[in-house]
Design a protein around this motif. Structure first.
Motif, PDB file in Angstrom:
ATOM      1  N   HIS A  17      17.079   0.157 -15.730  1.00 16.09           N
ATOM      2  CA  HIS A  17      16.585  -1.082 -15.416  1.00 16.09           C
ATOM      3  C   HIS A  17      15.395  -1.221 -14.746  1.00 16.09           C
ATOM      4  N   ILE A  18      14.743  -0.011 -14.280  1.00 17.35           N
ATOM      5  CA  ILE A  18      13.867   0.265 -13.257  1.00 17.35           C
ATOM      6  C   ILE A  18      12.269   0.230 -14.048  1.00 17.35           C
ATOM      7  N   ASP A  19      11.473  -0.656 -13.949  1.00 19.45           N
ATOM      8  CA  ASP A  19      10.308  -0.879 -14.541  1.00 19.45           C
ATOM      9  C   ASP A  19       9.300   0.063 -13.424  1.00 19.45           C
ATOM     10  N   ASP A  75       6.646  -1.009 -11.688  1.00 13.55           N
ATOM     11  CA  ASP A  75       6.632  -1.736 -10.537  1.00 13.55           C
ATOM     12  C   ASP A  75       7.580  -1.859  -9.521  1.00 13.55           C
ATOM     13  N   LEU A  76       9.040  -1.885 -10.089  1.00 12.78           N
ATOM     14  CA  LEU A  76       9.876  -1.789  -9.443  1.00 12.78           C
ATOM     15  C   LEU A  76      10.065  -0.445  -8.636  1.00 12.78           C
ATOM     16  N   ALA A 100       7.741  -0.381  -5.733  1.00 13.17           N
ATOM     17  CA  ALA A 100       8.421  -0.949  -4.716  1.00 13.17           C
ATOM     18  C   ALA A 100       9.667  -0.309  -3.992  1.00 13.17           C
ATOM     19  N   LEU A 101      10.453   0.358  -4.788  1.00  9.31           N
ATOM     20  CA  LEU A 101      11.478   1.147  -4.295  1.00  9.31           C
ATOM     21  C   LEU A 101      11.133   2.184  -3.370  1.00  9.31           C
ATOM     22  N   GLN A 136       8.209   2.172  -1.888  1.00 10.36           N
ATOM     23  CA  GLN A 136       7.487   1.739  -0.466  1.00 10.36           C
ATOM     24  C   GLN A 136       8.804   1.307   0.419  1.00 10.36           C
ATOM     25  N   HIS A 137       9.736   0.690  -0.018  1.00  9.60           N
ATOM     26  CA  HIS A 137      11.176   0.139   0.674  1.00  9.60           C
ATOM     27  C   HIS A 137      12.326   1.262   0.929  1.00  9.60           C
ATOM     28  N   GLU A 138      11.852   2.612   0.742  1.00  7.30           N
ATOM     29  CA  GLU A 138      12.727   3.647   0.887  1.00  7.30           C
ATOM     30  C   GLU A 138      13.032   3.584   2.561  1.00  7.30           C
ATOM     31  N   VAL A 139      14.279   3.681   2.596  1.00  6.05           N
ATOM     32  CA  VAL A 139      14.582   3.844   4.189  1.00  6.05           C
ATOM     33  C   VAL A 139      15.138   5.472   4.685  1.00  6.05           C
TER      34      VAL A 139
END
Lengths: 653, 59
Positions: B4-6, B8-9, B12-13, B15-18
């Motif tokens: 599912h992961i292109d 861009d995604l 984004a993932l 960059q949004h890592e916790v």
């Protein structure tokens, strides 16, 4: 993403439309804006649409609701599904009536043959059957200029339920056999449990104590008893020495993790350009950790039925939380269902399933459903933070205002918005990841807020150094038409050319581009009593392509501006040796009504461009615009966020 | 779910890592054996198995 229409849209026999999406609503109004887009393409009233959101058993897989991605990705997906569904409905009616599809029209949830005056609702046509067809590769989308439902200020779906308190957040849910859970928190970060005595807690009737490694929790029939049991537990923790605010910025620069380092962006030669520059500047900007401070704290209600786990929780990433739960309990993901009630904000802070995992662990031990709601102290301590950071900038310009050199190093806060939109022939831009002393993660606009603060403050310093107007200096070095347009629009509305700064009144401008959106912010500040900074007026121009719901967009922009005030002026997490020192709203200053300025918003509504998100970018211009305004009044250049946690410093830059 | 992961995604993932997780639970005894059971491979050997000779084929 699934290609079948049926995965996204269902029409019942009574013509009710159900739309399925893994996105979640947390105050950003996508329940409304996505429904508008489906209504536009399917040709049905918005009121006939029910959105099923963030339910891992019912909605298509989704990575999560973050990064301003819903409008540019889920919007087109649902529009395509709805337009394809409309095509299918028209074709089905044409086949049934043995007429050409071109003779039929679809409007208000029904197909009509204008010639024979036959008419049938979508529901009657489909008899509640699935819409069996793949989404077309080039669906007949309604051109943006012809939008009649999208692009209008449709009132917020369920808005009344939120303002009357009728809406049930995760923390409001209940179950007949439910217990209330509480977790024993360590005395500091990275602590290990060295001794534990739970006898007194276990002697309280009805109390269940859960102990798994360093995880200790209780469950009881009511939250007061659970709290009493928690207080009865005697535990000792070993907390290793850790950094504090006092040495934060030197710590960040000294703890770069080379293994995660990206290649720097290099164009030309900064050193050579600096040697020829008329004006040279070198400055450091810093940003403290801040908290998301959502009004709804993390909460979860977990129930096990055999080996199947169901959890209601407020999260931005239901499918990721589902996988996190499956991982934590060593079961397959299809044994876990996560449902997300519309959530009381997240701001990037609800990516993880911490509360969900805790509730599920206690429920597993208790053999009953368990609800767990974090306290404000837990929220401020055990969630994660917006990264702190250090940003070093070296720059050079010619006397005529041409920027010739730009070197930008960001330590820890992140790479979002790190590139400059200005024309600079010689650049070096680099992000340096760091092993953060505090748990950190995403926050509304990510590092774009920090990077824009540094860059747009520094742009003002350069303008000052070459004795140019701040707006003129930016425009001289800027080619991007859309960014120029928002700067011009904001400045015109603000009356930038007519401003009259004084020792007590300052004016600043800043702007940028991020997540496909263009923003320019003008701020007017008043210095009261020589020390207190009040933001009196903010004018912001924003371009995110065509506007889908002007009311929702204005709310997003206004919310971003007000939230930005906190990080700009006074929000900061204070910490020392593994402990948070200000974990309450009484000690952690968020913006209050009295802090809110007069706000004027200009929506550019570029219908010739694709729609983009608006959840983050409107926030990024506020801090530098305010900092620049403070400088214009006082001559004091503030290079650290928050800028005035204890009022205006007296020392001049 | 990587399909599912292109790109861009994926970015984004990242960059949004916790950072990290709050809890790592240990397996209880029953879970441990359930998990172990999933990974058991049953191997059978025959006494006179024929092996294919190398270097002799149709190609």
């Amino acid at each position: 993403m699934p290609k079948d229409i049926a995965a996204w849209i269902h029409i019942s026999e009574n013509n009710a439309v159900t739309v399925f999406t893994g996105k979640v609503e947390m105050g950003q109004n996508i329940r409304t804006s996505l429904a508008q887009q489906v209504a536009e393409e399917l040709h049905v009233p918005v009121a006939s649409i029910a959105m099923i959101m963030g339910d891992t058993d019912r909605t298509p897989w989704d990575a999560g609701t973050f990064g301003s991605r819903t409008t540019p990705t889920m919007g087109p997906q649902l529009r395509a599904a709805a337009a394809s569904a409309r095509d299918l409905l028209v074709a089905t009616a044409a086949q049934q009536w043995k007429v050409s599809p071109t003779a039929l029209s679809a409007a208000d949830g029904r197909i009509t043959d204008s010639k024979s005056r036959q008419s049938i609702t979508y529901g009657q046509l489909m008899h509640g059957q699935q819409l069996v067809k793949l989404i077309e590769s080039a669906p007949p989308l309604t051109p943006v200029v012809d939008w009649k439902i999208a692009g209008t200020p449709v009132p917020k779906v369920d808005g009344r339920a939120f303002v009357t308190g009728r809406h049930k957040y995760s923390a409001d849910l209940s179950h007949p056999d439910m217990l209330f859970g509480k977790v024993l928190r360590p005395s500091g970060f990275k602590a290990t449990l060295t001794s534990l005595d739970t006898k007194a807690a276990e002697s309280i009737p009805g109390v269940i104590v859960v102990h798994d490694g360093d995880f200790v929790a209780v469950a009881a029939a009511d939250s007061a008893t659970a709290e009493r049991a928690l207080r009865a537990i005697k535990a000792k923790w070993s907390v290793p020495p850790q950094p504090s605010n006092a040495d934060l910025f030197s710590y960040l620069k000294d703890h770069v993790t080379a293994s995660r380092r990206d290649e720097p962006h290099i164009v030309g030669s900064v050193d050579r350009a600096l040697s020829d520059a008329d004006v040279k500047l070198s400055q450091t900007y810093t940003v403290q950790y801040i908290a998301h401070a959502p009004l709804e704290p993390r909460a979860a209600l977990a129930e096990w039925q055999g080996d199947k786990l169901t959890v209601y929780t407020g999260t931005q990433r239901p499918f990721a939380v589902r996988d996190e739960l499956a991982d934590a309990f060593h079961i397959s993901s299809d044994k876990v269902r996560v449902l997300v009630p519309d959530t009381g904000s997240a701001y990037g802070g609800k990516h993880t399933g911490d509360a969900a995992v805790e509730a599920a662990r206690i429920a597993k031990a208790a053999g009953k459903p368990v609800k767990l709601v974090w306290t404000r102290e837990e929220e401020f301590t055990w969630a994660y933070f917006r990264p702190a950071g250090v940003i070093d900038i070296r720059s050079g310009a010619h006397k005529d205002g041409t920027i010739v050199a730009w070197e930008f190093h960001n330590y820890n806060s992140g790479p979002a918005g790190i590139g400059t939109p200005y024309n600079v022939a010689n650049q070096k831009i680099e992000f340096h990841p760091v092993d953060s002393p505090l748990r950190q993660g995403s926050y509304r606009s990510l590092a774009a807020a920090a990077n824009h603060f540094a860059r747009e403050s520094h742009m003002d310093e350069l303008a000052h150094a070459v004795a140019m107007d701040s707006l003129d200096f930016r425009l001289k070095n800027l080619d991007d038409d859309r960014l120029r347009a928002v700067f011009q629009a904001a400045a015109d509305k603000f009356g930038w050319r007519n401003r009259k700064p004084s020792a007590t009144r300052g004016f600043g401008i800043a702007g940028g581009f991020e997540k496909g959106g263009y923003v320019a912010t003008c701020a007017e500040v008043e210095i009261v009593g020589g020390q207190n900074v009040h933001i009196r007026r903010v004018v912001e121009a924003f371009d995110c392509g065509p506007v889908i719901n002007p009311n929702g967009l204005r709310n997003q922009i206004m919310g971003g501006i007000v939230q930005g005030i906190g990080g700009a002026l006074f929000e900061a997490i204070r910490f020392s040796n593994g402990r948070i020192l200000n974990p309450y709203f009484s000690e952690y200053r968020v913006p209050r009504f009295a802090d809110a300025p007069e706000i004027e918003i200009i929506l550019m509504d570029r219908r010739d461009k694709p729609p983009m998100g608006a959840g983050e970018t409107p926030l990024i211009g506020l801090a530098p615009a305010v900092g620049n305004a403070i400088f214009s009044a006082t001559g004091i250049r503030l290079r650290s966020l928050p800028m005035v946690p204890n009022g205006l410093p007296s020392k001049r830059a | 779910m990587n399909n599912h992961i292109d790109h861009d995604l994926e970015q984004a993932l990242i960059q949004h890592e916790v950072d990290g997780r709050l809890h790592w639970f240990e397996l209880d005894r029953r879970d441990f054996f359930k998990m172990l059971g999933c990974g058991v491979v049953v191997c059978l050997c025959t006494r006179d198995a024929l092996s294919q000779e190398s270097g002799r084929g149709f190609w």
